[in-house]
Design an enzyme around this catalytic site. Sequence first.
Site, PDB file in Angstrom:
ATOM      1  N   SER A 113       0.845  -1.189   0.000  1.00  0.00           N
ATOM      2  CA  SER A 113       0.000   0.000   0.000  1.00  0.00           C
ATOM      3  C   SER A 113       0.887   1.249   0.000  1.00  0.00           C
ATOM      4  CB  SER A 113      -0.964  -0.056   1.184  1.00  0.00           C
ATOM      5  OG  SER A 113      -2.001   0.884   1.029  1.00  0.00           O
ATOM      6  N   ASP A 253      -9.402  -5.331  -4.888  1.00  0.00           N
ATOM      7  CA  ASP A 253      -8.510  -4.390  -4.208  1.00  0.00           C
ATOM      8  C   ASP A 253      -8.928  -2.949  -4.450  1.00  0.00           C
ATOM      9  OD1 ASP A 253      -6.228  -3.238  -3.022  1.00  0.00           O
ATOM     10  OD2 ASP A 253      -4.883  -4.688  -3.977  1.00  0.00           O
ATOM     11  N   HIS A 280      -7.363  -5.874  -0.518  1.00  0.00           N
ATOM     12  CA  HIS A 280      -6.131  -5.105  -0.322  1.00  0.00           C
ATOM     13  C   HIS A 280      -5.055  -5.871   0.444  1.00  0.00           C
ATOM     14  CE1 HIS A 280      -4.073  -1.306  -0.615  1.00  0.00           C
ATOM     15  NE2 HIS A 280      -4.012  -1.112   0.688  1.00  0.00           N
TER      16      HIS A 280
END
Length: 299
Positions: A113, A253, A280
């Site tokens: 991320s 995601d 995610h």
Amino acid sequence: MPPAHRTHEGTVDFDGHHTYYRLTRDERPTTGPELPLVVLHGGPGCTHDYLLGLTDLVRPGRPVLHYDQLGNGRSTHLPDRPADFWTVGLFLRELENLLAALDIESYDLLGQSWGGMLAAEHAVLRPGGLRRLVIANSPASMADWATDAARLRAALPAEAREALDAHERAGTTDSADYAAASAEFYRRHVCRLDPMPPEVARTFAWIDEDPTVYHAMNGPTEFHVIGSLRTWSVVDRLPRIAVPTLVVNGAHDEAGEASVRPFLERVPDVRGRCFPDSSHMPHVEERGAYMRAVADFLD
């Protein structure tokens, strides 16, 4: 942990503060020098906890290094610092300081991320010690992240959409109703496991305890980015990445096709992997398949 694995925890000094780290290694004999896998957590404002499963990748000669970025978790908290203190440059310097303090000269890098955004920023500088790069569930620009967020928000139930829109217009994103509507997005596009794994819950608890960095750089939620990263992009610099790169995301995601496409199109030596049953966090949602894919790449 397997019996051969040993974990060492410590801190290193950084600008008069301290950075917490956790190094896990396999103590069985190996030939040649160690090549650590350095893990960059997301947020900005998360902690390393939700990525602890990456110790599955520990091998003889491949320790895994986690750390909590400044302002988060077990590192120094600075809740009184202004928003402009928290910059990409600050966290790049912290990473470089940690590598130097631990005498790490050659390493692989995995960022998840926001950690993948930071990893890309590090890689475009062409550091001499970087050998391989994994960018996991990350956007190449926040404009592309916003595109994916808008698409996913549009598919939420009408009640959730209306609550999100109303509270964002009113500036009441700290309300319980906004949190409840946000939870619907998180269940679909951040972590689809129910119950949430304890290591993931620990990271969210850390953010709740001190959201300074998350609010300054990101905003109140994953999909309402109003912090300093809202105009961030690395797209034009991606051709400077000079190491083999693996880009991963999940089919559900929040870092969707728009977010990852620039990496796949502009990084010279790149391959991609999308996990069909994940959002995610495929490192917990499809842990076995994820670890095999990353291990194959690192090997």
